[in-house]
Design a protein around this motif. Structure first.
Motif, mmCIF file in Angstrom:
data_model
loop_
_atom_site.group_PDB
_atom_site.id
_atom_site.type_symbol
_atom_site.label_atom_id
_atom_site.label_comp_id
_atom_site.label_asym_id
_atom_site.label_seq_id
_atom_site.Cartn_x
_atom_site.Cartn_y
_atom_site.Cartn_z
ATOM 1 N N ILE A 84 0.816 -1.580 -0.162
ATOM 2 C CA ILE A 84 0.205 -0.510 0.222
ATOM 3 C C ILE A 84 0.787 1.258 0.301
ATOM 4 O O ILE A 84 1.577 1.451 0.630
ATOM 5 C CB ILE A 84 -1.040 0.132 1.261
ATOM 6 C CG1 ILE A 84 -2.143 -1.269 0.605
ATOM 7 C CG2 ILE A 84 -1.416 1.182 1.260
ATOM 8 C CD1 ILE A 84 -2.684 -1.757 2.077
ATOM 9 N N ASP A 85 0.265 2.143 -0.506
ATOM 10 C CA ASP A 85 1.227 3.083 -1.040
ATOM 11 C C ASP A 85 1.040 4.689 -0.818
ATOM 12 O O ASP A 85 -0.592 4.607 -1.787
ATOM 13 C CB ASP A 85 2.086 3.225 -2.700
ATOM 14 C CG ASP A 85 3.369 3.588 -2.640
ATOM 15 O OD1 ASP A 85 3.412 4.280 -3.688
ATOM 16 O OD2 ASP A 85 3.535 4.484 -1.310
ATOM 17 N N GLN A 86 1.022 5.765 -0.455
ATOM 18 C CA GLN A 86 0.830 6.631 -0.309
ATOM 19 C C GLN A 86 1.943 8.044 -0.009
ATOM 20 O O GLN A 86 2.916 7.006 1.153
ATOM 21 C CB GLN A 86 -0.906 7.257 0.620
ATOM 22 C CG GLN A 86 -0.220 6.249 1.823
ATOM 23 C CD GLN A 86 -1.430 6.519 2.674
ATOM 24 O OE1 GLN A 86 -1.830 5.573 3.627
ATOM 25 N NE2 GLN A 86 -2.320 7.457 2.986
ATOM 26 N N PRO A 87 1.219 9.084 -0.234
ATOM 27 C CA PRO A 87 2.729 9.973 0.063
ATOM 28 C C PRO A 87 2.782 10.408 1.453
ATOM 29 O O PRO A 87 1.870 9.957 1.906
ATOM 30 C CB PRO A 87 1.803 11.563 -0.890
ATOM 31 C CG PRO A 87 0.616 10.851 -0.926
ATOM 32 C CD PRO A 87 0.319 9.525 -0.952
ATOM 33 N N THR A 88 4.226 10.539 1.799
ATOM 34 C CA THR A 88 3.845 10.188 3.178
ATOM 35 C C THR A 88 3.772 12.248 3.772
ATOM 36 O O THR A 88 3.250 11.661 4.668
ATOM 37 C CB THR A 88 5.780 10.431 3.321
ATOM 38 O OG1 THR A 88 6.374 9.609 2.825
ATOM 39 C CG2 THR A 88 6.401 10.648 5.007
ATOM 40 N N GLU A 89 3.914 12.793 2.873
ATOM 41 C CA GLU A 89 3.616 14.415 3.412
ATOM 42 C C GLU A 89 2.965 15.430 2.919
ATOM 43 O O GLU A 89 3.209 15.374 1.628
ATOM 44 C CB GLU A 89 4.611 15.321 4.103
ATOM 45 C CG GLU A 89 3.849 16.559 5.260
ATOM 46 C CD GLU A 89 5.427 16.806 5.473
ATOM 47 O OE1 GLU A 89 5.781 15.971 6.904
ATOM 48 O OE2 GLU A 89 5.664 17.804 5.012
ATOM 49 N N MET A 90 2.036 15.949 2.388
ATOM 50 C CA MET A 90 1.572 17.112 1.875
ATOM 51 C C MET A 90 1.077 18.129 2.644
ATOM 52 O O MET A 90 0.594 18.231 3.674
ATOM 53 C CB MET A 90 -0.774 16.200 0.715
ATOM 54 C CG MET A 90 0.185 14.981 0.306
ATOM 55 S SD MET A 90 -1.127 14.186 -0.561
ATOM 56 C CE MET A 90 -1.578 15.620 -0.943
ATOM 57 N N THR A 91 0.642 19.444 1.983
ATOM 58 C CA THR A 91 0.595 20.062 2.491
ATOM 59 C C THR A 91 -0.977 21.305 1.626
ATOM 60 O O THR A 91 -0.632 21.406 0.764
ATOM 61 C CB THR A 91 1.739 21.672 2.956
ATOM 62 O OG1 THR A 91 2.253 22.196 1.337
ATOM 63 C CG2 THR A 91 2.858 21.134 3.797
ATOM 64 N N ALA A 92 -1.579 21.838 2.602
ATOM 65 C CA ALA A 92 -2.544 22.347 1.657
ATOM 66 C C ALA A 92 -3.128 24.206 2.619
ATOM 67 O O ALA A 92 -2.758 24.262 3.848
ATOM 68 C CB ALA A 92 -4.498 21.614 1.353
ATOM 69 N N THR A 93 -3.947 24.955 1.727
ATOM 70 C CA THR A 93 -4.469 25.900 2.442
ATOM 71 C C THR A 93 -5.215 25.528 2.953
ATOM 72 O O THR A 93 -6.499 25.088 2.323
ATOM 73 C CB THR A 93 -3.794 26.837 1.474
ATOM 74 O OG1 THR A 93 -2.933 27.460 1.106
ATOM 75 C CG2 THR A 93 -4.644 28.703 2.140
ATOM 76 N N GLU A 94 -5.605 26.313 4.460
ATOM 77 C CA GLU A 94 -6.879 26.414 4.664
ATOM 78 C C GLU A 94 -8.798 26.992 3.492
ATOM 79 O O GLU A 94 -8.265 27.738 2.863
ATOM 80 C CB GLU A 94 -7.536 27.239 6.378
ATOM 81 C CG GLU A 94 -8.955 27.405 6.322
ATOM 82 C CD GLU A 94 -8.416 28.548 7.426
ATOM 83 O OE1 GLU A 94 -8.041 29.490 7.684
ATOM 84 O OE2 GLU A 94 -9.167 28.138 8.511
ATOM 85 N N GLY A 95 -9.518 26.132 3.282
ATOM 86 C CA GLY A 95 -10.159 26.686 2.800
ATOM 87 C C GLY A 95 -10.124 25.923 0.804
ATOM 88 O O GLY A 95 -10.958 25.560 0.312
ATOM 89 N N ALA A 96 -9.377 25.418 0.996
ATOM 90 C CA ALA A 96 -8.887 24.649 -0.673
ATOM 91 C C ALA A 96 -9.609 22.968 -0.481
ATOM 92 O O ALA A 96 -9.688 22.967 0.671
ATOM 93 C CB ALA A 96 -7.143 24.631 -0.565
#
Lengths: 110, 117
Positions: free
Chosen positions: A4-16
Motif C-alpha cells: 500500500i503506497d501513499q504520499p508521506t506528507e502534503m500541505t494545503a491552504t485553509e479553504g482549499a
C-alpha cells in the motif's frame, strides 16, 4: 502480501481542496478504508469503498478504482482541524482484517 | 456509536517490568478484538487478533510469550508486555469488532502510550 503506497506528507491552504492518493497491490480485494488520525490519538473511520466510484460524505469524498488498484480521499473546504494523518487501509480477498498504509501527514496552513 | 476504551492512556515503566493494558468495548459485545502497535510516523502494525474464549492469533514476528493476550469476556481484552525493554516503547491501540458486525465495522480505542526507561 499487500503493498500500500501513499504520499508521506502534503500541505494545503485553509479553504482549499486536497486529494490524497493511495495505490495498492493485493491478492484479491475486499474493501478499502480511509481513517483520520490526529497525533497521539486512535484512528477514526472516514470511509469504506468496496465498489468502484465516488462516495461522498460531507466535505470528504473517497474514490475507488479496483482495476487500477487506486483510491483517493478528497477533502474540500479545508479547515485547520483537518491537519492530521490520513491512513489508507486495504482488505485482501482472504481476510476481514485491513492492512494499513504508512499514512499521509496533511498540514493545513492559514 | 460504539465506544472502545483503553486503560491506561499512558504508562512509564522500568526495563524488565511487565505492563498490562486493558481494552474494553463499552456498549457492545466484541467477539474479536485486535491489538496494533504504532511507532512514530509509522503505520499501524497488527500484532494479534484476540478471540473471546480462545487463544490469540499472532502476526508473524510478534513474540507470543512477550506479548500476552487474554480475552476473557466479550467486552474485555488485555495485552501484557512482559519484561519490557526500551524498544517496546510505542503507541498500542486496540480495536473491537461487534459481535453482530457488518462487513467492515471495527472501532478503535484511544490508544496507550508506553514508555520503557
Amino acid at each position: 502480501g499487500q503493498n500500500i503506497d501513499q504520499p508521506t506528507e502534503m500541505t494545503a491552504t485553509e479553504g482549499a481542496i486536497v486529494q490524497i492518493n493511495c495505490t495498492y497491490q493485493t491478492s484479491g480485494f475486499n474493501g478499502l478504508f480511509w481513517y483520520q488520525q490526529h497525533a497521539g490519538e486512535a484512528p477514526t473511520f472516514l470511509s469504506y469503498n468496496v465498489l468502484d466510484g465516488l462516495e461522498e460524505k460531507g466535505r470528504f469524498s473517497s474514490f475507488l478504482s479496483r482495476s487500477k488498484g487506486y483510491s483517493y480521499l478528497l477533502l474540500k473546504e479545508l479547515q485547520m482541524k483537518d491537519s492530521a494523518s490520513y491512513l489508507c487501509a486495504v482488505r485482501d480477498g482472504g481476510s476481514y482484517i485491513p492492512t494499513f498504509g504508512r499514512g499521509t501527514s496533511l498540514i493545513v496552513h492559514p | 456509536g460504539a465506544v472502545v476504551s483503553q486503560h491506561p492512556s499512558w504508562v512509564i515503566c522500568k526495563s524488565g517490568t511487565s505492563v498490562k493494558i486493558e481494552c474494553r468495548s463499552l456498549d457492545f459485545q466484541a467477539t474479536t478484538m485486535f491489538w496494533y502497535r504504532q511507532f512514530p510516523k509509522q503505520s499501524l502494525m497488527l500484532m494479534a487478533t484476540s478471540n473471546e474464549g480462545s487463544k490469540a492469533t499472532y502476526e508473524q514476528g510478534v513474540e507470543k510469550d512477550k506479548f500476552l493476550i487474554n480475552h476473557a469476556s466479550l467486552t474485555l481484552s488485555t495485552l501484557t508486555v512482559t519484561s519490557a525493554h526500551p524498544e517496546d516503547s510505542s503507541f498500542y491501540i486496540c480495536s473491537a469488532r461487534p459481535e453482530t458486525s457488518g462487513s467492515y465495522e471495527q472501532y478503535f480505542g484511544p490508544g496507550t502510550r508506553l514508555t520503557v526507561t
